[in-house]
Write a protein that holds these residues in place. Sequence first.
Motif, short mmCIF file in Angstrom:
data_model
loop_
_atom_site.label_atom_id
_atom_site.label_comp_id
_atom_site.label_asym_id
_atom_site.label_seq_id
_atom_site.Cartn_x
_atom_site.Cartn_y
_atom_site.Cartn_z
N GLN A 51 9.16 15.41 15.70
CA GLN A 51 7.84 15.34 15.27
C GLN A 51 7.05 16.53 15.39
O GLN A 51 5.92 16.91 14.56
N THR A 52 7.46 17.67 16.23
CA THR A 52 6.78 19.01 16.15
C THR A 52 7.56 20.35 15.91
O THR A 52 6.96 20.96 15.34
N ILE A 53 9.03 19.98 16.44
CA ILE A 53 10.01 21.37 15.96
C ILE A 53 10.42 20.92 14.51
O ILE A 53 10.61 19.65 14.42
N PRO A 54 10.69 21.94 13.81
CA PRO A 54 11.37 21.50 12.41
C PRO A 54 12.73 20.94 12.44
O PRO A 54 13.36 21.14 13.56
N ILE A 55 12.95 20.08 11.66
CA ILE A 55 14.02 19.16 11.92
C ILE A 55 15.42 20.12 11.90
O ILE A 55 16.32 19.64 12.38
N GLY A 56 15.59 21.03 11.10
CA GLY A 56 16.89 21.82 10.92
C GLY A 56 17.09 22.47 12.18
O GLY A 56 18.26 22.59 12.71
N THR A 57 16.08 22.98 12.67
CA THR A 57 16.15 23.83 14.17
C THR A 57 16.49 22.76 15.25
O THR A 57 17.18 22.95 16.13
N SER A 58 15.79 21.80 15.06
CA SER A 58 15.89 20.55 16.11
C SER A 58 17.30 20.25 16.16
O SER A 58 18.18 20.11 17.37
N TYR A 59 17.87 19.75 15.03
CA TYR A 59 19.27 19.21 14.75
C TYR A 59 20.31 20.20 15.36
O TYR A 59 21.13 20.03 16.08
N ALA A 60 20.17 21.44 14.97
CA ALA A 60 20.90 22.64 15.17
C ALA A 60 20.94 22.62 16.90
O ALA A 60 22.06 23.02 17.17
N VAL A 61 20.00 22.90 17.51
CA VAL A 61 19.74 23.13 18.90
C VAL A 61 20.34 21.78 19.42
O VAL A 61 21.05 21.80 20.54
N TRP A 62 19.99 20.50 19.20
CA TRP A 62 20.45 19.31 19.68
C TRP A 62 22.12 19.32 19.66
O TRP A 62 22.78 18.99 20.75
N THR A 63 22.54 19.54 18.61
CA THR A 63 23.95 19.53 18.43
C THR A 63 24.48 20.72 19.22
O THR A 63 25.72 20.72 19.67
N GLY A 64 24.02 21.97 19.27
CA GLY A 64 24.49 23.01 19.97
C GLY A 64 24.57 22.70 21.39
O GLY A 64 25.48 23.04 22.10
N ILE A 65 23.63 22.35 22.03
CA ILE A 65 23.38 21.68 23.31
C ILE A 65 24.70 20.69 23.68
O ILE A 65 25.37 20.91 24.63
N GLY A 66 24.80 19.66 22.75
CA GLY A 66 25.85 18.84 22.67
C GLY A 66 27.41 19.40 22.84
O GLY A 66 28.24 18.93 23.65
N ALA A 67 27.50 20.44 21.96
CA ALA A 67 28.86 20.89 21.73
C ALA A 67 29.05 21.96 22.96
O ALA A 67 30.21 21.77 23.39
N VAL A 68 28.09 22.67 23.53
CA VAL A 68 28.31 23.56 24.54
C VAL A 68 28.51 22.65 25.81
O VAL A 68 29.24 22.92 26.58
N GLY A 69 27.81 21.52 26.09
CA GLY A 69 27.76 20.66 27.25
C GLY A 69 29.13 20.13 27.11
O GLY A 69 29.82 19.96 28.41
N SER A 70 29.52 19.48 26.11
CA SER A 70 30.88 18.86 26.18
C SER A 70 31.88 19.80 26.25
O SER A 70 33.00 19.23 26.88
N VAL A 71 32.07 20.91 25.86
CA VAL A 71 32.97 22.04 26.16
C VAL A 71 33.10 22.10 27.60
O VAL A 71 34.10 22.09 28.23
N ILE A 72 31.93 22.47 28.29
CA ILE A 72 31.82 22.75 29.77
C ILE A 72 32.32 21.39 30.43
O ILE A 72 33.20 21.58 31.57
N VAL A 73 31.90 20.16 30.21
CA VAL A 73 32.38 18.98 30.87
C VAL A 73 33.94 18.86 30.46
O VAL A 73 34.56 18.55 31.60
N GLY A 74 34.30 19.00 29.47
CA GLY A 74 35.69 19.12 29.02
C GLY A 74 36.60 19.97 29.91
O GLY A 74 37.64 19.84 30.50
N ILE A 75 35.96 21.30 30.18
CA ILE A 75 36.99 22.07 31.02
C ILE A 75 36.73 21.81 32.53
O ILE A 75 37.74 21.84 33.29
N ALA A 76 35.50 21.49 32.92
CA ALA A 76 35.28 21.04 34.22
C ALA A 76 36.10 19.75 34.75
O ALA A 76 36.68 19.50 35.88
N LEU A 77 35.88 18.65 34.05
CA LEU A 77 36.39 17.43 34.46
C LEU A 77 37.61 17.12 33.75
O LEU A 77 38.54 16.16 34.50
N PHE A 78 38.26 17.55 32.45
CA PHE A 78 39.30 16.90 31.96
C PHE A 78 40.44 18.12 31.72
O PHE A 78 41.37 17.93 31.01
N LYS A 79 40.09 19.18 32.46
CA LYS A 79 41.13 20.41 32.39
C LYS A 79 41.67 20.79 30.98
O LYS A 79 42.46 21.22 31.02
#
Length: 108
Positions: A51-79
């Motif tokens: 509603q405030t941040i442009p959709i392209g930027t929001s989606y890119a940041v949202w998926t980026g956080i998800g991707a980075v976080g998922s990789v970190i979780v994969g490394i830390a928890l799933f070896k």
Amino acid sequence: MAWFILIIAGLFEVAFTTCLKMSDNFKNLWWSIGFFVSITLSFLLLNKAIQTIPIGTSYAVWTGIGAVGSVIVGIALFKEPASFWRMFFIFLLIASIAGLKISTTEES
């Protein structure tokens, strides 16, 4: 405030991908419930942020956080492997997310 909401939405994306893995193809009830709660909250918060941040930027940041976080979780928890090139591109993704934040102005 919209950026904070977007970051929380991204963290819930990490939560729903982790719950998805742990649900064992939705055979584990509690992890499955965690998945549905997390994905719902993630999308609701993403919707609030766009509603405030442009959709392209929001989606890119949202998926980026998800991707980075998922990789970190994969490394830390799933070896999962933490090879040089994998980490290089994760840091490149983090730099891209930071660049989007720096270069984006919020809409009124």
